[in-house]
Enzyme design. Structure first.
Site, PDB file in Angstrom:
ATOM      1  N   GLN A  48       0.847  -1.195   0.000  1.00  0.00           N
ATOM      2  CA  GLN A  48       0.000   0.000   0.000  1.00  0.00           C
ATOM      3  C   GLN A  48       0.882   1.244   0.000  1.00  0.00           C
ATOM      4  OE1 GLN A  48      -3.316  -0.431  -0.377  1.00  0.00           O
ATOM      5  NE2 GLN A  48      -2.784  -2.596  -0.414  1.00  0.00           N
ATOM      6  N   GLY A  49       0.433   2.300  -0.654  1.00  0.00           N
ATOM      7  CA  GLY A  49       1.187   3.547  -0.681  1.00  0.00           C
ATOM      8  C   GLY A  49       1.993   3.749  -1.947  1.00  0.00           C
ATOM      9  N   CYS A  50       1.893   2.811  -2.876  1.00  0.00           N
ATOM     10  CA  CYS A  50       2.598   2.932  -4.161  1.00  0.00           C
ATOM     11  C   CYS A  50       1.608   3.359  -5.230  1.00  0.00           C
ATOM     12  CB  CYS A  50       3.224   1.597  -4.554  1.00  0.00           C
ATOM     13  SG  CYS A  50       4.515   1.038  -3.437  1.00  0.00           S
ATOM     14  N   ALA A  51       2.028   4.251  -6.100  1.00  0.00           N
ATOM     15  CA  ALA A  51       1.162   4.671  -7.202  1.00  0.00           C
ATOM     16  C   ALA A  51       0.954   3.517  -8.179  1.00  0.00           C
ATOM     17  CB  ALA A  51       1.771   5.872  -7.919  1.00  0.00           C
ATOM     18  N   SER A  52       1.970   2.698  -8.352  1.00  0.00           N
ATOM     19  CA  SER A  52       1.886   1.511  -9.201  1.00  0.00           C
ATOM     20  C   SER A  52       1.496   0.330  -8.328  1.00  0.00           C
ATOM     21  CB  SER A  52       3.244   1.221  -9.835  1.00  0.00           C
ATOM     22  OG  SER A  52       3.710   2.333 -10.535  1.00  0.00           O
TER      23      SER A  52
END
Length: 136
Positions: A48-52
């Site tokens: 969680q917390g990744c744009a990808s």
């Protein structure tokens, strides 16, 4: 306290003059990494917390940390490969002592990644640290 594999990446980066060459090298590192089997691309392994989309699957053997990882973005897949080089093979207790920001800073990544990519990289490091701590 970087691994030999990470030191190899750092040495390569010293010889690459501009960021575009380094960027291409990170992508090549990602391409060289074995793909994560689709059966492991599940919500429980998603960072969680990744744009990808990013998945990290911890693999602990003999008290040493390793992981498999993948992403749907080539540069992020390369960042996963860089983190693999930084952490793979370390004793579980040492994973949390790695100063990832300083080690990654040696590569100049902090200066050239977008804020979203930087946040995603921090989220991956945090996930790695949590996984190792929960198994130590």
């Amino acid at each position: 306290m970087a691994t030999e594999a990470f030191e190899d990446i750092a040495e390569t980066f010293e010889f690459l003059d501009d960021w575009e060459d380094r960027y291409r090298h990170v992508i090549e590192l990602g391409k060289a990494m074995p793909p994560l089997d689709d059966s492991f691309k599940v919500p429980a392994l998603k960072v969680q917390g990744c744009a990808s989309q990013v998945w990290l699957r911890p693999v602990i053997e003999g008290g040493r940390f390793d992981f498999q990882g993948d992403s749907d973005a080539m540069i992020v897949r390369g960042l996963v490969a860089v983190l693999h080089a930084l952490y793979s093979g370390l004793p579980l207790a040492e994973v949390g002592t790695v100063d990832a920001a300083a080690e990654l800073g040696r590569l100049g990544l902090d200066e050239h990644l977008s804020s979203q990519r930087s946040n995603g990289l921090r989220a991956m490091v945090q996930r790695i640290r949590e996984e190792a701590a929960s198994r130590a």
